[in-house]
Design an enzyme around this catalytic site. Structure first.
Site, short mmCIF file in Angstrom:
data_model
loop_
_atom_site.label_atom_id
_atom_site.label_comp_id
_atom_site.label_asym_id
_atom_site.label_seq_id
_atom_site.Cartn_x
_atom_site.Cartn_y
_atom_site.Cartn_z
N GLY A 127 0.46 -5.19 0.52
CA GLY A 127 -0.71 -5.15 -0.35
C GLY A 127 -0.44 -5.75 -1.72
O GLY A 127 -1.34 -6.31 -2.36
N ALA A 148 0.86 -1.19 0.00
CA ALA A 148 0.00 0.00 0.00
C ALA A 148 0.90 1.23 0.00
O ALA A 148 2.09 1.15 0.31
CB ALA A 148 -0.86 -0.02 1.25
N GLU A 190 3.96 -5.99 7.01
CA GLU A 190 3.17 -4.97 7.72
C GLU A 190 3.57 -4.81 9.18
O GLU A 190 3.49 -3.71 9.74
CB GLU A 190 1.67 -5.29 7.61
CG GLU A 190 1.04 -5.02 6.25
CD GLU A 190 1.23 -6.13 5.22
OE1 GLU A 190 2.02 -7.05 5.48
OE2 GLU A 190 0.59 -6.09 4.16
N GLU A 247 -0.89 -9.29 -1.32
CA GLU A 247 -2.32 -9.58 -1.09
C GLU A 247 -3.10 -9.60 -2.41
O GLU A 247 -4.03 -10.39 -2.57
CB GLU A 247 -2.90 -8.55 -0.11
CG GLU A 247 -2.36 -8.81 1.30
CD GLU A 247 -2.81 -7.76 2.29
OE1 GLU A 247 -2.43 -6.59 2.11
OE2 GLU A 247 -3.53 -8.12 3.23
C1 3H9 Z 1 0.52 -2.54 3.31
O1 3H9 Z 1 0.74 -2.94 2.19
C2 3H9 Z 1 -0.82 -2.64 3.96
C3 3H9 Z 1 -1.72 -3.63 3.31
O2 3H9 Z 1 -1.63 -4.90 3.93
C4 3H9 Z 1 -3.17 -3.21 3.52
C5 3H9 Z 1 -3.62 -1.98 2.83
C6 3H9 Z 1 -5.06 -1.76 2.99
N1 3H9 Z 1 4.61 3.51 0.12
O3 3H9 Z 1 13.17 1.83 0.47
P1 3H9 Z 1 13.59 2.56 -0.75
C7 3H9 Z 1 9.35 5.01 -1.08
S1 3H9 Z 1 1.69 -1.77 4.22
C8 3H9 Z 1 5.08 4.74 -0.16
O4 3H9 Z 1 14.66 3.55 -0.61
P2 3H9 Z 1 14.72 0.16 -1.88
C9 3H9 Z 1 10.45 5.31 -0.07
O5 3H9 Z 1 9.97 6.17 0.93
C10 3H9 Z 1 3.08 -1.67 3.16
N2 3H9 Z 1 6.36 4.99 -0.43
O6 3H9 Z 1 13.97 1.55 -1.95
C11 3H9 Z 1 11.49 5.95 -0.96
O7 3H9 Z 1 11.09 7.28 -1.19
P3 3H9 Z 1 12.15 8.45 -1.32
C12 3H9 Z 1 3.81 -2.95 3.12
C13 3H9 Z 1 7.20 3.95 -0.43
O8 3H9 Z 1 14.90 -0.27 -3.26
C14 3H9 Z 1 11.34 5.21 -2.28
O9 3H9 Z 1 10.04 4.64 -2.25
N3 3H9 Z 1 5.03 -2.79 2.37
C15 3H9 Z 1 6.78 2.65 -0.14
O10 3H9 Z 1 15.92 0.28 -0.97
C16 3H9 Z 1 12.35 4.10 -2.47
O11 3H9 Z 1 12.30 3.25 -1.35
C17 3H9 Z 1 6.17 -2.38 2.94
O12 3H9 Z 1 6.26 -2.18 4.12
C18 3H9 Z 1 5.42 2.44 0.13
N4 3H9 Z 1 4.93 1.21 0.39
O13 3H9 Z 1 13.74 -0.84 -1.14
C19 3H9 Z 1 7.35 -2.23 2.00
N5 3H9 Z 1 7.84 1.81 -0.20
O14 3H9 Z 1 13.01 8.07 -2.48
C20 3H9 Z 1 8.00 -0.89 2.22
C21 3H9 Z 1 8.89 2.58 -0.53
O15 3H9 Z 1 11.34 9.68 -1.52
N6 3H9 Z 1 9.10 -0.64 1.31
N7 3H9 Z 1 8.51 3.87 -0.66
O16 3H9 Z 1 12.94 8.45 -0.04
C22 3H9 Z 1 10.30 -1.27 1.43
O17 3H9 Z 1 10.53 -2.09 2.29
C23 3H9 Z 1 11.37 -0.88 0.45
O18 3H9 Z 1 11.01 0.36 -0.11
C24 3H9 Z 1 11.59 -1.89 -0.70
C25 3H9 Z 1 12.57 -1.26 -1.75
C26 3H9 Z 1 12.22 -3.16 -0.13
C27 3H9 Z 1 10.33 -2.20 -1.39
#
Ligand code: 3H9
Length: 698
Positions: free
Chosen positions: A102, A63, A125, A105
């Site tokens: 998400g 998400a 999450e 999901e």
């Molecule tokens: C969820 O899904 C809830 C659902 O179950 C239910 C919903 C109803 N959203 O980390 P990076 C941005 S909860 C918005 O440096 P990498 C991040 O801030 C979510 N922004 O890259 C950064 O911005 P900036 C569950 C996001 O390659 C840029 O993207 N998912 C999101 O080192 C690059 O990110 C997670 O918890 C996001 N979801 O790593 C995964 N994700 O450049 C969260 C990233 O402006 N994300 N950004 O600073 C991660 O763990 C890592 O970003 C990922 C890539 C491993 C994917």
């Protein structure tokens, strides 16, 4: 606005790609366009199957976290997932990159899941203090069973495609997202494959009783493993619901629980930490400069720090030359490296051939001349200004023009070190934390004359090493250790005033730290703090309170774990340590000398003082621009000092607790000791304006 969804047709297959770089987060625009595309593809008569994929580097990684806390907007993700699941044509997802939260999901609701062999698949999450909120807790166990699903969701850790295949989470591992997914989808169409919706796969759930799956027991295990954390327990509640009710009821329960958690301080703190660690590398120097070439590194010193830094650099793919003053020390350095790499091989983290390749990039010598051509030298010798100055003078003569000379000092004045060279613009502080090959924090200390491209190179090195960099100004102890000294002193004061070290450690442990301050002092080695106290003695204000107890222990040679005694006794290799009555006697004697009548400290009082001391000094660190922003202090404390992540860091904690209340606490303690408890000007200003630390995070 750029389109977030691309829909193309390839004969009888509709291909829907999600395009929302960088991670294809499922923002409201994505959800709207995705639902429209699904409806269109479903309606097209000649379309016999739909493929769903992510464009660019990844399938959606979840998400859009930026939307959390804003009013929910339709269509929501559960609605989309239900829609996908109920489409009468096979919906196939082709996963790659980070298929998380998400994103996964959505995949769970599809009828088939193919994954590129490098895909990482997970429901992280919990690392945001949340649970999967779009059917994950109800669909994943239907595919892989409750115990494996609970493990994945409670840990938040991703699995690889092979493991996912083994567990039954995906149907196929593919080599190429575009070609293979089309190829296998056409196979499905030709074979007129009937699919079963995930929500109707009840076999593993119905077997749960027979298999004696005890959710209460699983919940209790995770309660111990993920101490004080709400989300892993709430996932257990959703799994209980899964066994008791219909899919729809389970999903509603999950959704309500998700929103309940979203309101908690834990989730807000986790989300704060998520963005804080991504903000710390946004610094002014990087805007105006590019990193210098960084192809080779030299490390001076093969002790614990030098070896750890060497390994971190080798693991980042860099060739490294290690320098020691004599062959004996060099051999010890080599042994340190071999010990760690042998363990990596034993644990299966690296293969022998990988380690062989790593050592092919490693050179060791006692000859400083070997550093003449490296791009950066990191000095990690004894923590003593004169020793470091000697090394810096030698390096200044030897290393080529344009090379960076860095010090791993944890306290000392880098401006002073830079001043003994002819090129202060090339000198920087790189404060690694021990063990340097494991700890992710890297304080990048920016002295007055350093050039911006050197600072940018420090941040580039952190990226290569997969570390979390924090920019720090020059002062004694920089961000982390300077603040540590204050709350360390506060712990000593409480000890002298009546609390035992063991009571203090217990309170801090229960607050969420992995260990208390006295356990930490014993682990780090009492001699380190002792040396620092002796160094600072001439600068100390005579009216400042000073507790002699730690010095008394050091005088006895009780330096902590490494000597078998410190604040605790470590008999026969017992690393947890036992309480030591002799230490309590020493404390009592000191109290008597100062005529202190011991008072009782409750756990709450211990935390109140410890946190107030930490926050007050952290506030000074920000006020003096040693840290760029409060969230950088949070990142430092989270990654270098064990601050519990679910509390977001000390500045986030202060905002949650109330800055006015923190100021009240400090003013109350100020009556006992007006030097130590002088309120920080920044806190006073913020409280006056009704602001909090977060207002400075922009
Ligand atoms: C969820 O899904 C809830 C659902 O179950 C239910 C919903 C109803 N959203 O980390 P990076 C941005 S909860 C918005 O440096 P990498 C991040 O801030 C979510 N922004 O890259 C950064 O911005 P900036 C569950 C996001 O390659 C840029 O993207 N998912 C999101 O080192 C690059 O990110 C997670 O918890 C996001 N979801 O790593 C995964 N994700 O450049 C969260 C990233 O402006 N994300 N950004 O600073 C991660 O763990 C890592 O970003 C990922 C890539 C491993 C994917």
């Amino acid at each position: 606005m750029t389109k977030k969804i691309d829909l193309v047709y390839q004969e009888n297959v509709a291909i829907i790609s999600i395009c929302n770089p960088p991670v294809n987060a499922l923002s409201v625009e994505v959800r709207k366009e995705l639902l429209d595309a699904l409806k269109e593809a479903e309606k097209k008569e000649n379309v016999e199957a739909i493929i769903l994929k992510g464009s660019g580097k990844t399938f959606p990684a979840g998400a859009d976290i930026k939307e959390f806390g804003l009013p929910p907007q339709k269509p929501d993700l559960p609605t989309i997932n239900d829609y996908i699941e109920n489409i009468n044509k096979p919906v196939i997802c082709a996963l790659h990159g980070n298929t998380l939260g998400g994103g996964l999901e959505i995949a769970l609701a599809c009828h088939y899941r193919f994954a590129h062999f490098k895909t990482k698949i997970g429901l992280p999450e919990v690392s945001l203090g949340l649970i999967p909120g779009a059917g994950g807790t109800q669909r994943l166990p239907r595919l892989i069973g409750i115990p494996e699903a609970y493990k994945m969701m409670a840990s938040g850790l991703p699995i690889n495609a092979d493991k996912a295949l083994k567990l039954g989470l995906i149907n196929k591992v593919i080599q190429d997202i575009d070609e293979s997914s089309i190829h296998f989808t056409k196979d499905l169409i030709e074979n007129n494959n009937n699919f079963i919706k995930t929500k109707d796969r009840n076999e593993l759930i119905n077997n749960a009783n027979e298999d004696k799956i005890n959710i209460t027991e699983l919940k209790n295990n995770f309660k111990k493993q993920y101490r004080n954390q709400l989300a892993p327990q709430k996932i257990g509640d959703c799994l209980e619901k899964l066994l008791q009710s219909s899919f729809e009821e389970g999903q509603n329960f999950e959704r309500n629980t998700f929103f309940e958690l979203l309101k908690t301080e834990q989730s807000k703190s986790y989300i704060h930490a998520f963005f804080a660690e991504r903000t710390s590398s946004k610094i002014p120097e990087i805007k105006s400069a590019h990193p210098r070439n960084l192809n080779t590194v030299g490390v001076v010193g093969g002790g614990t720090m030098g070896s750890g830094i060497t390994i971190a650099a080798l693991n980042a793919g860099l060739p490294v030359t290690m320098i020691e003053r004599n062959q004996d020390s060099l051999d010890k350095g080599m042994k340190n490296l071999e010990k760690i790499y042998n363990r990596d091989i034993e644990k299966g983290r690296l293969s022998s051939s990988q380690v062989e390749e790593i050592f092919s990039r490693f050179t060791k010598t006692t000859d400083f001349e070997a550093l003449s051509s490296v791009d950066m030298v990191i000095e990690a010798v004894f923590e003593e200004m004169n020793v470091k100055k000697q090394v810096f003078k030698i390096l200044d003569k030897i290393v080529k023009k344009g090379s960076i000379i860095a010090s791993n000092t944890s306290y000392l004045d880098i401006n002073e070190l830079a001043s003994v060279t002819s090129r202060p613009e090339d000198v920087i502080g790189l404060h690694f934390f021990s063990p340097a090959n494991i700890m992710r924090l890297l304080e990048i200390v920016v002295p007055d004359k350093v050039s911006n491209d050197v600072v940018a190179t420090g941040f580039y090195l952190a990226k290569l090493m997969k570390k979390i960099p924090v920019r720090a100004g020059v002062c004694d102890g920089f961000i982390g250790n300077r603040i540590l000294n204050k709350y360390g002193d506060c712990a000593y004061f409480m000890m002298e005033d009546g609390a035992t070290p063991y009571e203090i450690d217990k309170a801090i442990f229960e607050f969420g730290y992995p260990m208390g301050p006295f356990q930490m002092f014993d682990l780090a080695g009492g001699d380190i703090g002792w040396a620092m106290r002796k160094r600072l003695k001439p600068m100390r204000d005579k009216n400042e309170r000073y507790v002699h107890i730690p010095d008394k222990l050091c005088e006895k040679g009780w330096f902590g774990q490494k000597t078998g005694r410190g604040f605790y006794r470590y008999d026969k290799g017992n690393r947890r340590g036992d309480e030591d009555p002799e230490v309590l006697e020493i404390i009592n004697l000191e109290r008597q000398k100062k005529s202190i009548i011991p008072t009782k400290f409750s756990q709450e009082e211990i935390i109140r003082r410890y946190m107030a001391a930490m926050i007050n000094e952290a506030s000074n660190v920000i006020y003096e621009k040693i840290a760029l922003r409060p969230s950088d202090v949070d990142v430092t404390k989270l990654y270098g000092y064990g601050f519990p992540r679910y509390r977001g860091g000390p500045m986030k904690y202060a905002d949650s607790y109330g800055l006015d209340k923190i100021l009240d606490d400090i003013r109350e303690f100020e009556k006992e000791d007006s030097i130590f408890w002088k309120p920080s000007n920044l806190i006073i200003e913020l409280v006056k304006k009704g602001n909090n630390f977060d207002s400075l995070n922009e």
